[in-house]
Every structure is written in C-alpha cells, then in structure tokens.
Design a protein around this motif. Structure first.
Motif, PDB file in Angstrom:
ATOM      1  N   THR A 298       0.837  -1.199   0.000  1.00 53.23           N
ATOM      2  CA  THR A 298       0.000   0.000   0.000  1.00 53.23           C
ATOM      3  C   THR A 298       0.868   1.243   0.000  1.00 53.23           C
ATOM      4  N   GLY A 299       1.924   1.242   0.784  1.00 54.65           N
ATOM      5  CA  GLY A 299       2.836   2.377   0.849  1.00 54.65           C
ATOM      6  C   GLY A 299       3.515   2.646  -0.481  1.00 54.65           C
ATOM      7  N   THR A 300       3.830   1.595  -1.200  1.00 57.54           N
ATOM      8  CA  THR A 300       4.443   1.757  -2.518  1.00 57.54           C
ATOM      9  C   THR A 300       3.498   2.472  -3.460  1.00 57.54           C
ATOM     10  N   TYR A 301       2.213   2.097  -3.441  1.00 56.57           N
ATOM     11  CA  TYR A 301       1.229   2.762  -4.301  1.00 56.57           C
ATOM     12  C   TYR A 301       0.981   4.201  -3.858  1.00 56.57           C
ATOM     13  N   ILE A 302       0.992   4.438  -2.557  1.00 55.82           N
ATOM     14  CA  ILE A 302       0.844   5.808  -2.052  1.00 55.82           C
ATOM     15  C   ILE A 302       2.016   6.652  -2.533  1.00 55.82           C
ATOM     16  N   GLU A 303       3.228   6.117  -2.440  1.00 57.29           N
ATOM     17  CA  GLU A 303       4.402   6.865  -2.885  1.00 57.29           C
ATOM     18  C   GLU A 303       4.361   7.113  -4.396  1.00 57.29           C
ATOM     19  N   MET A 304       3.947   6.130  -5.168  1.00 55.84           N
ATOM     20  CA  MET A 304       3.873   6.324  -6.619  1.00 55.84           C
ATOM     21  C   MET A 304       2.871   7.427  -6.965  1.00 55.84           C
ATOM     22  N   THR A 305       1.749   7.449  -6.288  1.00 54.74           N
ATOM     23  CA  THR A 305       0.748   8.487  -6.540  1.00 54.74           C
ATOM     24  C   THR A 305       1.295   9.854  -6.176  1.00 54.74           C
ATOM     25  N   SER A 306       1.984   9.933  -5.047  1.00 50.60           N
ATOM     26  CA  SER A 306       2.538  11.230  -4.643  1.00 50.60           C
ATOM     27  C   SER A 306       3.674  11.657  -5.567  1.00 50.60           C
ATOM     28  N   ARG A 307       4.418  10.706  -6.114  1.00 52.29           N
ATOM     29  CA  ARG A 307       5.496  11.047  -7.047  1.00 52.29           C
ATOM     30  C   ARG A 307       4.950  11.563  -8.365  1.00 52.29           C
ATOM     31  N   LEU A 308       3.697  11.296  -8.655  1.00 50.59           N
ATOM     32  CA  LEU A 308       3.059  11.825  -9.857  1.00 50.59           C
ATOM     33  C   LEU A 308       2.400  13.176  -9.584  1.00 50.59           C
ATOM     34  N   THR A 309       1.630  13.261  -8.524  1.00 49.01           N
ATOM     35  CA  THR A 309       0.815  14.460  -8.302  1.00 49.01           C
ATOM     36  C   THR A 309       1.579  15.631  -7.690  1.00 49.01           C
ATOM     37  N   GLU A 310       2.427  15.384  -6.727  1.00 49.48           N
ATOM     38  CA  GLU A 310       3.077  16.491  -6.018  1.00 49.48           C
ATOM     39  C   GLU A 310       4.042  17.286  -6.901  1.00 49.48           C
ATOM     40  N   PRO A 311       4.840  16.661  -7.773  1.00 48.95           N
ATOM     41  CA  PRO A 311       5.661  17.473  -8.676  1.00 48.95           C
ATOM     42  C   PRO A 311       4.822  18.318  -9.648  1.00 48.95           C
ATOM     43  N   ILE A 312       3.642  17.823 -10.022  1.00 47.70           N
ATOM     44  CA  ILE A 312       2.768  18.624 -10.882  1.00 47.70           C
ATOM     45  C   ILE A 312       2.330  19.881 -10.138  1.00 47.70           C
ATOM     46  N   LEU A 313       1.956  19.730  -8.872  1.00 49.00           N
ATOM     47  CA  LEU A 313       1.560  20.891  -8.075  1.00 49.00           C
ATOM     48  C   LEU A 313       2.736  21.843  -7.872  1.00 49.00           C
TER      49      LEU A 313
END
Length: 173
Positions: A144-159
């Motif tokens: 679950t943590g891996t998927y959370i990190e992958m999602t944050s690695r996509l969305t947070e740099p966009i922001l």
C-alpha cells in the motif's frame, strides 16, 4: 474578445494587464456552454489548483495539503511494522571449502498498534519530501505504501510545477 485584448497588452509589453485578460479569457472559456464536459472539468481543475497558473499561493496550498495527506497515509498504512532484517543461513562443509551465503529479507509487514508516532512521522516525511523531487527515499514500504508513494510522485511534482509557473508569471512582469 479577451484573447484579442490580452494579445494587445502582450504586444505593448504590459504583462500585468495581459495576465488579467488571460484570467478573464480562461474564466469565459470555463463557463461557456459550447465546450465539451471533459474540457470544462479540465479547466475547472486548472482553475482550482492554480488559478490558471497565476496563483502561486493556491498551488502551494494544494501541494502542502497533498504532502500532509501523503504523510498521514504513509504513517497509517505505508510504513512496515518493523524494518526488515537481513538474515544469512548456510551449512559449513566439514572438510573446509567455500561457503556461499544468500542474504534474504522478509517482505515488509503491515503495521499494528500505534501507527502515529514521531519515528513513523519522520520516516513518512522523508519519503514525501523525496517524492516531490522524483527521488527514491530508499525506505522499505508495504505494498500500500508503494502505491501511495507512486501516486505522490506523480501528483506532487505537478503541483510544484504549477506553483513555479505562477511565480514565473509574477516575476516576468
């Protein structure tokens, strides 16, 4: 009409006025009846996240909220219960000779008990800060943590990029 006025202000090197007309142009486009629903949703998201690339504070607030949500999710579900330990096992031949050990690690296990501790906060914060700039934190995570990190690695740099775009638009003036 807004587009023509914006172009005239840009040609006259009056960037602040051009930015105001750009904002108005995008608002008219977002509220128009003749655009497809998908484009309307995209424009609404662009407006909400960064004010059409003109509001740095809005993008930074969304970035902070996304980072905080990621920290909470990692503390609750993403960090393993224990740090996996390496274990070596093998048999030593009676007459001497060469011994090869294979090092294996257990899979990270989901946390139990108190998930919201200072140590877990520090680990989650490290993962989140590293994920904003596309680096790996080298922290063992649950599935679950891996998927959370992958999602944050996509969305947070966009922001972060939207915030930089907005700052650039302000400094450019």
């Amino acid at each position: 009409m807004y587009r023509a006025l914006r172009k005239a202000f840009e040609d006259g090197k009056h960037e602040p006025g051009a930015a105001d007309f750009y904002y108005g142009e995008m608002e008219m486009r977002r509220n128009a009846d003749d655009i497809p629903p998908a484009e309307r949703r995209l424009l609404a998201a662009y407006w909400m996240l960064s004010g059409y690339g003109l509001r740095a504070s809005r993008a930074l607030l969304w970035l902070a909220a996304a980072m905080l949500a990621t920290i909470v999710l990692l503390m609750g579900f993403g960090l393993p219960r224990d740090d996996p330990k390496q274990e070596a096992t093998g048999i030593v031949p009676s007459g001497g000779g060469r011994v090869t050990f294979e090092i294996g690690k257990d899979d990270p296990r989901n946390p139990t008990g108190n998930r919201f501790t200072g140590e877990r906060f520090e680990k989650a914060l490290n993962v989140v800060l590293n994920s904003v700039v596309f680096r790996s934190a080298d922290q063992e995570l649950t599935t679950t943590g891996t998927y959370i990190e992958m999602t944050s690695r996509l969305t947070e740099p966009i922001l972060l990029g939207l915030a930089v775009l907005a700052v650039r638009n302000r400094v450019k003036r």
